[in-house]
Design a protein around this motif. Structure first.
Motif, short mmCIF file in Angstrom:
data_model
loop_
_atom_site.label_atom_id
_atom_site.label_comp_id
_atom_site.label_asym_id
_atom_site.label_seq_id
_atom_site.Cartn_x
_atom_site.Cartn_y
_atom_site.Cartn_z
N TRP A 1 44.28 24.37 41.15
CA TRP A 1 45.04 23.62 40.32
C TRP A 1 46.61 24.11 40.28
O TRP A 1 47.52 23.82 39.61
CB TRP A 1 44.64 23.62 38.84
CG TRP A 1 43.94 25.09 38.45
CD1 TRP A 1 42.74 25.64 38.23
CD2 TRP A 1 45.01 26.14 38.08
NE1 TRP A 1 42.80 26.86 37.75
CE2 TRP A 1 43.98 27.15 37.50
CE3 TRP A 1 46.43 26.42 37.76
CZ2 TRP A 1 44.55 28.31 37.22
CZ3 TRP A 1 46.90 27.65 37.47
CH2 TRP A 1 45.79 28.49 37.11
N ALA A 2 46.74 25.09 41.43
CA ALA A 2 48.17 25.87 41.22
C ALA A 2 49.28 25.13 42.05
O ALA A 2 50.37 25.65 42.42
CB ALA A 2 47.81 27.43 41.73
N GLY A 3 48.95 23.77 42.45
CA GLY A 3 49.99 23.30 43.64
C GLY A 3 51.24 23.02 42.69
O GLY A 3 52.55 23.32 43.26
N GLY A 4 51.22 22.65 41.51
CA GLY A 4 52.46 22.40 40.68
C GLY A 4 53.16 23.58 40.43
O GLY A 4 54.56 23.72 40.69
N LEU A 5 52.26 24.89 40.44
CA LEU A 5 52.99 26.20 40.19
C LEU A 5 53.76 26.49 41.57
O LEU A 5 54.91 27.15 41.46
CB LEU A 5 52.09 27.50 39.89
CG LEU A 5 51.85 27.53 38.28
CD1 LEU A 5 50.85 26.07 37.78
CD2 LEU A 5 50.75 28.44 38.12
N ARG A 6 53.14 26.30 42.58
CA ARG A 6 53.75 26.66 43.85
C ARG A 6 54.93 26.04 44.34
O ARG A 6 55.86 26.55 44.80
CB ARG A 6 52.57 26.31 45.12
CG ARG A 6 51.59 27.48 45.16
CD ARG A 6 50.72 27.29 46.29
NE ARG A 6 49.90 26.27 46.42
CZ ARG A 6 48.44 26.01 45.84
NH1 ARG A 6 48.02 27.12 45.39
NH2 ARG A 6 48.16 25.10 45.77
N PRO B 1 43.06 40.47 28.62
CA PRO B 1 42.75 39.88 29.96
C PRO B 1 44.07 38.73 30.34
O PRO B 1 44.44 38.21 29.44
CB PRO B 1 41.49 39.14 29.98
CG PRO B 1 40.92 39.93 29.10
CD PRO B 1 41.84 40.32 27.95
N LEU B 2 44.34 38.86 31.38
CA LEU B 2 45.31 37.84 31.91
C LEU B 2 44.98 36.33 31.98
O LEU B 2 43.70 36.11 32.07
CB LEU B 2 45.96 38.16 33.07
CG LEU B 2 46.83 39.45 33.55
CD1 LEU B 2 47.15 39.38 35.03
CD2 LEU B 2 48.07 39.44 32.80
N GLY B 3 45.87 35.22 31.51
CA GLY B 3 45.49 34.10 31.67
C GLY B 3 45.35 33.48 33.02
O GLY B 3 45.99 34.31 33.70
N GLY B 4 45.02 32.05 33.23
CA GLY B 4 45.03 31.87 34.68
C GLY B 4 46.42 31.56 35.42
O GLY B 4 46.39 32.03 36.55
N ALA B 5 47.38 31.20 34.66
CA ALA B 5 48.73 31.08 35.25
C ALA B 5 49.34 32.43 35.75
O ALA B 5 49.96 32.53 36.67
CB ALA B 5 49.58 30.33 34.33
N THR B 6 49.22 33.57 34.79
CA THR B 6 49.68 34.87 35.00
C THR B 6 48.99 35.37 36.07
O THR B 6 49.53 36.21 36.97
CB THR B 6 49.73 35.64 33.79
OG1 THR B 6 48.57 35.45 33.06
CG2 THR B 6 50.95 35.17 33.14
N GLY C 1 53.44 25.52 34.76
CA GLY C 1 52.93 26.78 34.13
C GLY C 1 54.14 27.27 33.34
O GLY C 1 54.36 28.27 32.79
N SER C 2 55.12 26.30 32.77
CA SER C 2 56.46 26.47 32.02
C SER C 2 56.60 25.49 31.15
O SER C 2 55.96 24.24 31.36
CB SER C 2 57.27 26.76 33.00
OG SER C 2 58.49 27.23 32.27
N MET C 3 57.41 25.52 30.09
CA MET C 3 57.84 24.70 29.20
C MET C 3 59.25 25.13 28.65
O MET C 3 59.41 26.29 28.38
CB MET C 3 56.99 24.39 28.11
CG MET C 3 57.09 23.27 27.23
SD MET C 3 56.10 23.28 25.78
CE MET C 3 54.62 23.22 26.30
N HIS C 4 60.15 24.10 28.42
CA HIS C 4 61.49 24.34 28.12
C HIS C 4 61.32 24.93 26.54
O HIS C 4 60.34 24.42 25.91
CB HIS C 4 62.41 23.07 28.10
CG HIS C 4 63.71 23.41 27.62
ND1 HIS C 4 64.13 23.44 26.33
CD2 HIS C 4 64.80 23.66 28.46
CE1 HIS C 4 65.33 23.88 26.21
NE2 HIS C 4 65.99 23.61 27.56
N ASN C 5 62.11 26.01 26.33
CA ASN C 5 61.85 26.69 25.03
C ASN C 5 62.05 25.72 23.84
O ASN C 5 61.35 25.88 22.80
CB ASN C 5 63.12 27.88 25.09
CG ASN C 5 62.61 28.76 23.67
OD1 ASN C 5 61.54 29.33 23.85
ND2 ASN C 5 63.67 28.95 22.85
#
Length: 481
Positions: free
Chosen positions: A196-201, A47-52, A341-345
């Protein structure tokens, strides 16, 4: 020209360009039914996670808009893929169903079920290679095993020559009218209570067009300094293509050929482009690992780690998840992750190292958190990277390589800009102290408005003690072998 429609089953290739199944169906000249099946019921699929899930919703909207611009549409349905596609084929009297392969055991098992269901009603199927540069079957050694070390793997991929050139977008698609379809909203992919997706948008623009624009911009700007600056989280030095690749909004073939063309046009970019393509190679390597080890997210590739003395510490795990570990570079990364929804590698490696080595928390708990919160949570790269940091995987970092969060912060975020952005309670500390606020004098802390243990936590574990504890645990593991 055939009058019977061909169904194109969109899976993890949510684009129109370089889409082998779509291109071939369009060439037949008859009606093409473009379909997406949201399958949460086939047990073989993770199952996909929330962000995906959030990203998928945006990607489907973008795909539908692109199809409509060609005179077509996207038929969205939900349920077990075998049943839903069988019903759709019967409803449309389809001659065939085409799809692009997903070279993973779970998706292939689902596809096998689809093929069997369609075979029972005499509907033909065609499957096209798509999501990898090289077929995993071509990369097995004489012993039948898949690759375990990146460098020889990537050299062999390059030695095979360039992958096929990308296919063009169909000029026009002939639709089949009157088919029922769900709206994207009806899939329930996006968070609502709370949203909670405002930052993703704010941070992302999903879709194939955005992916192509991002690739073009990167190759015109940052790629020249990529080799030197890719580890710097405080500057825009990376392509940020990983979620687009994750959902097939852009193909690895498109990335490869665009990068090689840029290097030919501007030879001075060659070093940066070679390094960039090697990172695409790590995605490829991780997908090959997953192909050969379907339980990559749950089982240590090195069985000796099955006896590792992990600690179950829910409070420490929760503090890590919230970005409250007391190590600024780690907390900045985890807060960036939650917001965007991201982080530098580079930061991902430091964040993971702190969890599995300083805190001795099982890498699988970190992998699951990333799976739920990353927009680019890739089924191969995510577990492979966690196992690499833990030392339990293929081509793994030696277990005694324990990242020092302070030194990592000072080296790769020298002015503390990254930390100050995501950990604003430390924003007034001078650069030499922002990565180790506990080293500041009381007056310096007071002037910066920092109250250690109150406004910002003390380190969850002392680096030296955490490192020694990790090495001792590893030594006990080696002794018990």
């Amino acid at each position: 020209m055939s009058s019977s429609p061909i169904i194109v089953w969109f899976r993890e290739s949510l684009r129109l360009s370089d889409h082998p199944a779509l291109y071939t169906a369009a060439q037949a000249g008859g009606p093409v039914v473009c379909s997406y099946i949201y399958d949460q019921e086939s047990p073989e699929l993770r199952p996909l996670g929330g962000a995906t899930r959030w990203w998928l919703a945006q990607s489907l909207r973008a795909l539908r808009a692109e199809l409509q611009s060609l005179g077509s549409d996207l038929v969205i349905r939900r349920g077990p893929a075998a049943k839903v596609l069988g019903d759709l084929a019967a409803e449309t009297k389809a001659a065939a169903v085409y799809w692009n392969d997903v070279a993973q055991s779970g998706p292939r098992a689902v596809a096998d079920g689809v093929e069997a269901a369609l075979g029972r009603i005499d509907v033909k199927t065609r499957v096209f290679a798509d999501d990898l540069l090289v077929d995993p079957a071509e990369m097995r050694g004489k012993d039948g095993r898949g690759p375990r070390v990146f460098t020889p793997f990537w050299k062999r991929v390059l030695a095979l020559g360039a992958p096929p050139k990308p296919l063009p977008t169909p000029v026009r698609l002939t639709p089949l009218a009157g088919l029922a379809s769900l709206a994207v909203d009806e899939l329930g992919l996006e968070p609502t209570k709370p949203d909670w997706a405002g930052g993703l948008r704010d941070a992302w623009r999903p879709g194939a067009r955005a992916a192509q624009q991002r690739l073009t911009q990167f190759l015109e700007t940052a790629v020249g300094s990529y080799a030197a600056e890719r580890d710097r989280p405080d500057i825009e030095a990376t392509s940020r293509l990983s979620p687009h690749l994750r959902f097939g909004e852009i193909s690895p073939r498109q990335v490869f050929h665009a990068a090689r063309f840029a290097a030919e046009e501007r030879p001075a970019l060659a070093k940066g482009i070679d390094k960039f393509l090697s990172e695409v190679g790590w995605r490829e390597f991780s997908r090959h690992l997953l192909f050969n080890n379907p339980d990559l997210a749950t089982r240590n590739l090195q069985p000796s780690f099955d006896a590792f003395p992990w600690i179950q510490n829910d409070a420490a795990l929760a503090a890590w998840q919230r970005g409250q570990t007391g190590y600024p570079i780690v907390d900045a990364g985890l807060r960036e992750l939650w917001h965007t929804g991201s982080m530098h590698n580079r930061v991902r490696m430091v964040v993971a190292s702190l969890l599995v080595k300083h805190l001795l928390i099982d890498w699988r708990q970190g992998e699951q958190w990333f799976w739920d919160t990353l927009v680019d949570a890739d089924p191969g790269s995510n577990p492979a990277s966690w196992q690499w940091v833990a030392g339990s995987g293929a081509d793994a970092a030696p277990y005694f390589r324990v990242f020092n969060p302070v030194l990592q912060g000072e080296k790769f975020d020298p002015q503390g800009a990254y930390v100050k952005r995501w950990v604003p309670e430390l924003a007034r500390l001078p650069a030499p102290l922002v990565h180790q606020p506990w080293a500041a004098k009381p007056l310096e802390l007071a002037e910066a408005g920092v109250a250690l243990g109150r406004s910002y936590p003390a380190p969850a574990v002392d680096h030296k003690l955490g490192r020694e504890r990790a090495l001792a645990a590893y030594a006990r593991l080696r002794t018990s072998d």
